[in-house]
Design a protein around this motif. Structure first.
Motif, mmCIF file in Angstrom:
data_model
loop_
_atom_site.group_PDB
_atom_site.id
_atom_site.type_symbol
_atom_site.label_atom_id
_atom_site.label_comp_id
_atom_site.label_asym_id
_atom_site.label_seq_id
_atom_site.Cartn_x
_atom_site.Cartn_y
_atom_site.Cartn_z
ATOM 1 N N ASP A 32 -1.277 2.614 -12.080
ATOM 2 C CA ASP A 32 -1.869 3.704 -13.045
ATOM 3 C C ASP A 32 -1.768 3.401 -14.262
ATOM 4 O O ASP A 32 -0.486 2.220 -14.780
ATOM 5 C CB ASP A 32 -1.857 4.945 -12.462
ATOM 6 N N GLN A 33 -2.127 3.834 -15.496
ATOM 7 C CA GLN A 33 -2.361 3.333 -16.931
ATOM 8 C C GLN A 33 -0.808 3.672 -17.267
ATOM 9 O O GLN A 33 -0.617 2.589 -18.324
ATOM 10 C CB GLN A 33 -3.665 4.074 -17.745
ATOM 11 N N ALA A 34 -0.494 4.722 -17.401
ATOM 12 C CA ALA A 34 1.076 5.019 -17.802
ATOM 13 C C ALA A 34 2.265 4.249 -17.311
ATOM 14 O O ALA A 34 2.712 3.897 -17.777
ATOM 15 C CB ALA A 34 1.220 6.877 -17.436
ATOM 16 N N LYS A 35 1.788 3.356 -15.930
ATOM 17 C CA LYS A 35 2.598 2.624 -15.698
ATOM 18 C C LYS A 35 2.359 1.643 -15.821
ATOM 19 O O LYS A 35 3.574 0.651 -15.990
ATOM 20 C CB LYS A 35 2.403 2.769 -13.941
ATOM 21 N N ALA A 36 0.968 1.160 -16.323
ATOM 22 C CA ALA A 36 1.323 -0.384 -17.231
ATOM 23 C C ALA A 36 1.925 -0.534 -18.480
ATOM 24 O O ALA A 36 2.084 -1.178 -19.033
ATOM 25 C CB ALA A 36 -0.710 -0.108 -17.315
ATOM 26 N N GLY A 72 11.846 -2.365 -6.440
ATOM 27 C CA GLY A 72 10.204 -0.937 -6.362
ATOM 28 C C GLY A 72 9.488 -1.946 -5.403
ATOM 29 O O GLY A 72 9.193 -2.432 -5.700
ATOM 30 N N GLU A 73 8.238 -0.935 -5.323
ATOM 31 C CA GLU A 73 7.528 -1.058 -4.987
ATOM 32 C C GLU A 73 6.185 -0.746 -5.341
ATOM 33 O O GLU A 73 6.141 0.635 -6.411
ATOM 34 C CB GLU A 73 6.953 -0.736 -3.257
ATOM 35 N N LEU A 74 5.042 -0.878 -5.891
ATOM 36 C CA LEU A 74 4.042 -0.521 -6.217
ATOM 37 C C LEU A 74 2.583 -1.032 -5.682
ATOM 38 O O LEU A 74 2.375 -2.152 -5.106
ATOM 39 C CB LEU A 74 3.462 -1.195 -7.740
ATOM 40 N N SER A 75 1.967 0.149 -5.702
ATOM 41 C CA SER A 75 0.643 -0.204 -4.753
ATOM 42 C C SER A 75 -0.788 -0.295 -5.808
ATOM 43 O O SER A 75 -0.709 1.030 -6.785
ATOM 44 C CB SER A 75 0.556 0.878 -3.782
ATOM 45 N N VAL A 76 -2.144 -0.711 -5.598
ATOM 46 C CA VAL A 76 -3.192 -0.251 -6.523
ATOM 47 C C VAL A 76 -3.892 0.825 -6.666
ATOM 48 O O VAL A 76 -5.362 0.846 -6.477
ATOM 49 C CB VAL A 76 -3.470 -1.778 -6.564
ATOM 50 N N GLY A 77 -4.073 1.359 -5.258
ATOM 51 C CA GLY A 77 -4.876 2.440 -4.679
ATOM 52 C C GLY A 77 -4.928 2.756 -3.472
ATOM 53 O O GLY A 77 -3.441 1.731 -1.926
ATOM 54 N N ASP A 78 -5.140 3.730 -2.558
ATOM 55 C CA ASP A 78 -5.044 3.706 -0.817
ATOM 56 C C ASP A 78 -6.796 3.050 -0.378
ATOM 57 O O ASP A 78 -7.483 3.344 0.103
ATOM 58 C CB ASP A 78 -5.460 5.334 -0.780
ATOM 59 N N PRO A 109 1.094 -1.669 0.282
ATOM 60 C CA PRO A 109 -0.090 -0.328 -0.115
ATOM 61 C C PRO A 109 0.754 1.624 0.386
ATOM 62 O O PRO A 109 0.542 2.057 -0.161
ATOM 63 C CB PRO A 109 -1.385 -0.260 1.299
ATOM 64 N N GLY A 110 2.533 1.108 0.443
ATOM 65 C CA GLY A 110 2.709 2.060 0.509
ATOM 66 C C GLY A 110 3.595 2.606 -0.210
ATOM 67 O O GLY A 110 4.639 3.398 -1.355
ATOM 68 N N GLY A 111 3.890 1.570 -1.895
ATOM 69 C CA GLY A 111 4.415 1.303 -3.183
ATOM 70 C C GLY A 111 3.843 3.156 -3.908
ATOM 71 O O GLY A 111 3.501 3.732 -3.698
ATOM 72 N N GLN A 112 4.804 2.735 -4.552
ATOM 73 C CA GLN A 112 3.816 3.995 -5.863
ATOM 74 C C GLN A 112 2.768 3.248 -6.500
ATOM 75 O O GLN A 112 2.263 2.566 -6.997
ATOM 76 C CB GLN A 112 5.343 3.917 -7.053
ATOM 77 N N ARG A 113 2.175 4.308 -6.870
ATOM 78 C CA ARG A 113 1.070 4.374 -7.810
ATOM 79 C C ARG A 113 0.869 3.508 -9.181
ATOM 80 O O ARG A 113 1.119 4.196 -9.481
ATOM 81 C CB ARG A 113 -0.020 5.471 -7.170
#
Ligand code: SAH
Length: 246
Positions: A95-99, A130-136, A89-93
Motif C-alpha cells: 500500500d502507500q505506506a509500504k511504497a 519478505g513477500e509482497l502482494s498487490v491485492g487479493d 498473493p500471500g505476501g504482505q499487502r
C-alpha cells in the motif's frame, strides 16, 4: 536508488519501464533499474526453470535452484540491493505506506517475480527477505505486481515527478482519499464546477477540499477513517459546514 527485478520475462518489465515515468527516472539516473532474466543461470539444453509439484496437482512450480543461482550470481558480481521481496498473493499487502517505506531505502531493494503455479517454498523461506502482494487477486505472474510497486515507489523518489508537491497532496497521503478535481471548461454539458473553486479564495478552496476529502473517505472507505482514529472535532465541524448550502 537501485532496484533489481528478477523475472522470466525481462522484456515485459523493460518495455513498460521504457514507456513510462520509470523511463525518465532511469535516463535521469534517479532510479537504476536492473532487470534480470531468471533463466540466466539455468542449466541443461532447455534451461528449464520449472517442474511439476510434489504431491501432484495441476501446473508447474518454479524450482529453487535456478532462482537461487540467478540471485546469488548477481549478489556475487554486482551486489544485490536488499531487502529482496518475492511477489506473492500471500505476501504482505502493498500500500502507500509500504511504497513510502521502500522509497526511503536509499540503497534500493529487489523484487522476484513468480509464474505458473508459484514458487518452491524454499525460495520464500531461505532466499528472500519478505513477500509482497498487490491485492487479493491472482495474477499470472509477478511482473505486473512488480510494476505496480515500481511505479508507486518511483513517483515518491525526489525529482521523479515534475512537480515536487504533487505526490504530497494525493489519495492516502494523510490517510484520506483525494478531493474531486476539475479543469476547464467550468461548464460541460450543463454540469458546472463548484463555485468555490472559481472564487480565487485560497483559504476557502483549501477548506472545501479538506471537507470533500473527509466526506468522500467517510462514504467510500470508512476503514481508512477508522485507521486514523476517527474524525477530530475540527474535521466534524468542517463536514457539517460543507453539508450546509453555500
Ligand atoms: N498458485 C498461487 C498463485 C500463483 S500466480 C496461489 O494460489 O497463491 C503466479 C505468480 O504470480 C505468483 O508466484 C506471484 O509471483 C504472482 N502473483 C499472482 N498474484 C499476485 C498478487 N496478488 N500479488 C503479487 N504477486 C502475485
Amino acid at each position: 536508488m537501485r532496484v533489481d527485478v528478477f523475472t522470466l520475462f525481462p522484456e515485459l518489465v523493460d518495455g513498460f519501464a521504457r514507456g513510462s515515468l520509470l523511463g525518465r527516472a532511469r535516463t535521469e539516473s534517479r532510479i537504476d533499474l536492473r532487470v534480470r532474466d531468471l533463466r540466466a543461470e539455468a542449466h541443461g539444453a532447455h534451461r528449464s526453470v520449472d517442474d511439476s509439484p510434489f504431491g501432484g496437482g495441476a501446473g508447474m512450480v518454479l524450482m529453487a535452484e535456478p532462482l537461487f543461482d540467478a540471485v546469488e550470481a548477481v549478489q556475487r558480481t554486482e551486489g544485490l540491493p536488499r531487502p529482496l521481496f518475492l511477489l506473492s498473493p500471500g505476501g504482505q499487502r502493498f500500500d502507500q505506506a509500504k511504497a513510502q517505506e521502500l522509497a526511503s531505502f536509499d540503497e534500493g531493494f529487489s523484487l522476484l517475480c513468480g509464474r505458473y503455479e508459484g514458487v518452491d517454498q524454499r525460495v520464500a523461506d531461505h532466499l528472500v527477505d519478505g513477500e509482497l502482494s498487490v491485492g487479493d487477486v491472482v495474477l499470472s505472474g509477478g511482473e505486473v505486481a512488480a510494476l505496480v510497486i515500481l511505479e508507486a515507489v518511483a513517483r515518491l523518489v525526489p525529482g521523479v515527478l515534475g512537480n515536487a508537491e504533487s505526490a504530497e497532496d494525493e489519495s492516502f497521503a494523510d490517510g484520506l482519499l483525494e478531493y474531486p478535481q476539475y479543469t476547464r471548461p467550468s461548464t460541460f454539458r450543463g454540469w458546472v464546477v463548484p463555485d468555490v473553486l472559481l472564487s480565487g479564495d485560497h483559504g476557502r478552496v483549501a477548506r472545501w477540499r479538506r471537507a470533500k476529502a473527509l466526506a468522500r473517505t467517510q462514504e467510500r472507505r470508512p476503514d481508512l477513517i477508522e485507521a486514523r482514529g476517527g474524525l477530530s472535532d475540527e474535521e466534524t465541524k468542517l463536514l457539517t459546514e460543507l453539508a450546509e448550502p453555500d
